[in-house]
Design an enzyme around this catalytic site. Structure first.
Site, PDB file in Angstrom:
ATOM      1  CG  ASP A 105      -3.254   4.380  -3.317  1.00 55.42           C
ATOM      2  OD1 ASP A 105      -2.538   4.119  -2.324  1.00 55.42           O
ATOM      3  OD2 ASP A 105      -3.315   5.487  -3.859  1.00 55.42           O
ATOM      4  CG  HIS A 124      -2.262   0.632   0.956  1.00 55.50           C
ATOM      5  ND1 HIS A 124      -2.385   1.812   0.258  1.00 55.50           N
ATOM      6  CD2 HIS A 124      -3.529   0.247   1.269  1.00 55.50           C
ATOM      7  CE1 HIS A 124      -3.672   2.151   0.181  1.00 55.50           C
ATOM      8  NE2 HIS A 124      -4.395   1.198   0.780  1.00 55.50           N
TER       9      HIS A 124
END
Lengths: 442, 430
Positions: free
Chosen positions: B408, B404
């Site tokens: 995303d 992450h």
């Protein structure tokens, strides 16, 4: 409200009840026959009384070998029965005293489970926090036509015979059959033992079974293997291809747990014809319902039952405890005796445990030669290949029953050959053969 | 101080039974003493007042030494005072045991029995444990020198009863278990033998030091989870076309085509998808993101020596047949331990297939410094709407773990969506 109601006052039940009583618990034990159970009344104790007589008879007959001239020895059956009754009586009173002294209420009657904490004794309803089922076992009755003949005895009724039958047929070459064969052959019966299997499995060790078979045959017993009994007709037995006539037929085909008419289904206790399923802490599947001894079908030995009962009581009253069978010895009181403890070779092979074995003849112990003129036997030791820890001991020869406990201690404490070397056995004792066998395994 | 035994040279003063200033009568017990064998009372030899005590509890005093003065109040007792306070105590300081019983201690530590005395550490590290004579004797006779023991005697002196408490209450070891502990086995949990004796079966096998490839895997996995922000997305794709193609390849008659399996097909789809969603074909090194155009795709391979990840270089340029052949060659080399170092480094993306083992979904761990890893799951039947009807359709599970820090959720999900399309339309993909 009782803390514990024990059903059955055999060696599993009465010892457990006394143990709980001594812990200060409110305990009752329900027995429908006599306290002491099969062991004391129709099992271990009476049969050993019989076997003492036959061994003594053997010694009297061989007295000349010991330097004693004696007139011909005769078995006095009524006197033996009286002695048996006396010993059973003494021990039964001892159990009653033990229960009494431990504050256990002894109730005569037939107990059935009404719920997981209610026991119904012939209509009287008792509430309890725990129930210990110790109903033991009874002789198995194989599905053989004619097994209900009046000539057929079981191990209980055989102990009531007031005379020595001329011809006795014994069905089953397990330890019960062989012990009776040993007694009656010495007493003068013409004994035939009919075993369905190809060999006796009583000893748990192939070499010892063979030696025992030979010894039993030498004592005059006609021991037949692969001889399944097909039919009994009065005093005639049809086994395999042969036909045999006997005055009495002793059914010694084993024992089955007493699970009937106890209300087990009502409460949902998990059991089948092999017994009530228990954990190694004595628990059944129903909380508050425990079981010990032959009724669990686990070990069918009086001393195992006692330990199982005490384990159950300890657990029910908050002391964690677990049964271990590895160090529980088993004995066959034939002439010669067989005693064993721990793993057998077969078990070790099945488990893939590497081991070394060694044997020592009983004759290495001077005392054996002194005590048992003309006798023979040996001790087999099985030790772990890596550490030399004692895994199993199997012995045949008179006196084995008295020293097997030493081997049990070694197994319980995981002694190694090197440790056993440091133990000093009194000299002269037959147990020296045990040490010799183990030391030879090093 | 009396001489309670022919060989007794000194006694331990356990305590006073009368206080200074008390009136005592001849024969009354005024002090309690202890030899290495037994405890005794010292009786007042005369009537009088206990004027002074010359020693305190816990001191070792040579026999025939005055330990107190009894007389009339005001009487001078200076000449009764012993010449010098004996320093005999030194002789009984238990030297740090030279041959402690490590096995016993291991046992004592392995379980937590109610042995309060053993739980409390000696008050001060430097202060040596002082054993009473009887305790010393007990320790020597039993070869028992616990490292931690708090004395209940005067001034923390360890009494025989303190040692007995630990010795008899702590779980014992069978002789075999003791030997095995000495050989490196560890005691775990409660003993299962008589009186909770620790038996060989209660021991754990000696620990194995991680070495070689296992240590590399351990380090990389630890680093991966510690240095990235991993999340996993699960999805699944209709595998009907995939299975049909596989069936056709198998029936093709060409050994090269027949050997192409589901994993190869999914790998091909993954390569294709990476060309379409290149964000995932990247490495994150020291805060710098390296996006790669060339796809060096790695695949996790279970070998007897542990997990290895062979790399198929420039997979974007390979046809399905070429890709499959390369995967099979590398797999064989991996299983035989014959991979070249070059074949295991420089990967830009990894595929891990646990589907053949029946895993329905899992969270693959990123092989750093890569930023994503694809897990391939088992093919399972799922109900699917077909017009008005519901049919059971084969679906292949896909589990994608992304970092992450750089990927995303939406790009990760987009990758999976594309991959799903590529799997469902496998004929076009290849």
């Amino acid at each position: 409200m009782h803390d514990l109601i024990v059903i059955g006052a055999g060696p599993g039940g009465y010892e457990a009840a006394a143990h709980a009583g001594q812990m200060g618990k409110r305990v009752a034990v329900v027995e429908k026959r006599r306290v002491g159970g099969a062991c004391l009344n129709v099992g271990c104790i009476p049969t050993k009384t019989f076997l003492k007589a036959s061994k003594l008879l053997f010694e009297c007959r061989n007295a000349a070998k010991y330097g004693i001239r004696a007139s011909e020895a005769q078995l006095d059956m009524p006197a033996l029965l009286a002695r048996k009754a006396r010993i059973v009586g003494t021990l039964t009173r001892g159990v009653e005293t033990l229960l009494n002294r431990s504050g256990v209420e002894a109730i005569a009657g037939h107990a059935r489970l009404a719920s997981r904490n209610t026991v119904n004794v012939d209509g009287r309803v008792l509430e309890t926090k725990n129930i210990l089922i110790a109903t033991g076992s009874r002789p198995a009755v194989p599905p053989v036509p004619g097994i209900d003949s009046s000539r057929v005895l079981d191990s209980s009724s055989a102990l009531e015979l007031d005379h020595v039958p001329e011809r006795l047929a014994i069905i089953g070459a397990g330890y019960i059959g062989l012990e009776f064969a040993s007694f009656f052959a010495e007493a003068g019966s013409k004994v035939t033992v009919l075993e369905m299997l190809e060999e006796t499995t009583a000893a748990g060790d192939a070499e010892i079974s063979k030696r025992l078979t030979d010894a039993i045959r030498r004592s005059g017993v006609d021991l037949r293997f692969s001889a399944a009994v097909r039919r009994i007709d009065g005093n005639k037995i049809y086994a395999g291809d042969s036909e045999l006539t006997a005055d009495y037929i002793l059914n010694a085909t084993g024992r089955v747990p007493v699970v009937e008419d106890l209300g087990l289904d009502k409460v949902g206790v998990d059991y089948d014809r092999k017994g009530i399923r228990t954990s190694d802490r004595g628990k059944t599947n129903i909380p508050g319902v425990w079981a010990c001894g032959d009724v669990t079908g686990r070990k069918l030995l009086a001393h195992a039952a006692t330990r199982e009962g005490i384990v159950a009581v300890n657990n029910m009253f908050g002391q964690p405890d677990r049964i271990r069978y590895r160090g529980i010895p088993a004995v066959i009181y034939t002439h010669p005796e067989v005693a064993s403890v721990g793993y057998s070779e077969m078990e070790l092979e099945a488990l893939g445990i590497e081991y070394r074995k060694s044997t020592a003849p009983m004759g290495v112990a001077g005392r054996f030669l002194i005590e048992h003129e003309g006798g023979s036997g040996f001790v087999k030791a099985l030790v772990g290949a890596r550490y030399g820890n004692v895994l199993g001991v199997h012995a045949i020869g008179d006196g084995a029953s008295e020293f097997i406990m030493a081997a049990a201690f070694m197994i319980e404490t995981e002694m190694r050959v090197s440790d056993v070397r440091e133990l000093v056995f009194p000299h002269p004792t037959i147990g020296e053969a045990l040490k010799e066998a183990i030391v030879r395994a090093g | 101080m009396p001489k309670p035994g022919i060989t007794v040279e000194e006694c331990l003063l356990v305590g006073w039974k009368a206080a200074k200033g008390d009136r005592v009568t001849a024969g009354q017990a005024v002090a309690e003493i202890e030899t290495d064998k037994a405890g005794f009372d010292v009786e007042a030899p005369v009537d009088g007042v206990l004027l002074e005590t010359f020693f305190g509890p816990g001191e070792l005093i040579p026999v025939f030494t005055n330990i107190a003065a009894i007389g009339q109040p005001g009487e001078n007792y200076d000449d009764l005072r012993p010449a010098a306070t004996p320093q005999a105590a030194e002789s009984v300081r238990a030297a740090t045991p030279t041959a402690p019983a490590p096995a016993r201690e291991a046992a004592a530590q392995a379980t937590a029995p109610p042995a309060p005395a053993a739980e409390i550490a000696a008050p001060a590290q430097a202060a040596p444990v002082v054993l009473s004579p009887r305790a010393r004797r007990f320790a020597q006779e039993h070869g028992f020198f616990p490292a931690r023991v708090s004395g209940s005697g005067p001034q923390g002196r360890v009494l025989e009863s303190d040692l007995e408490e630990i010795y008899y209450r702590s779980p014992r070891l069978s002789l075999l278990a003791q030997a095995m502990i000495d050989a490196g086995h560890a005691a775990r949990g409660e003993g299962s033998g008589a009186g909770r004796m620790i038996l060989s079966s209660d021991l754990a096998t000696p620990p194995v030091r991680l070495a070689g490839i296992r240590e590399t895997i351990a380090r990389r996995m630890r680093e991966s989870l510690a240095k990235s922000a991993q999340y996993t997305l699960h999805s699944s794709a209709d595998a009907t076309a995939l299975l049909n193609l596989r069936k056709r390849l198998k029936a093709s008659g060409s050994p090269a085509l027949a050997s192409i399996n589901i994993n190869d097909l999914v790998m091909r789809c993954a390569v294709k998808t990476l060309t379409e969603v290149p964000e995932l074909n990247a490495e994150l090194i020291d805060g710098q993101l390296y996006r790669h155009e060339r796809i060096h795709i790695g695949f996790a391979c279970d070998t007897p020596r542990g997990l290895v990840v062979p790399i198929v270089r420039d997979s974007q340029d390979l046809s399905l047949e070429e890709l499959a052949a390369r995967i099979h060659l590398l797999t064989d080399q991996a299983l035989n331990g014959a991979l070249e170092p070059d074949d295991m480094t420089g990967g830009t993306f990894t595929v891990s297939n646990l589907g053949s083992l029946g895993i329905e979904s899992f969270t693959p761990v990123i092989n750093p410094p890569q930023v994503a890893v694809l897990g391939v799951d088992a093919i399972q039947l799922k109900p699917a709407r077909r017009g008005d009807a519901v049919e059971f359709v084969d679906y292949i599970g896909l589990s994608l773990t992304c970092d992450h820090q750089v990927i995303d959720g939406a790009p990760g999900a987009r990758f999976l969506k594309k991959l799903r399309e590529n799997v469902e339309n496998i004929e076009c993909t290849i």
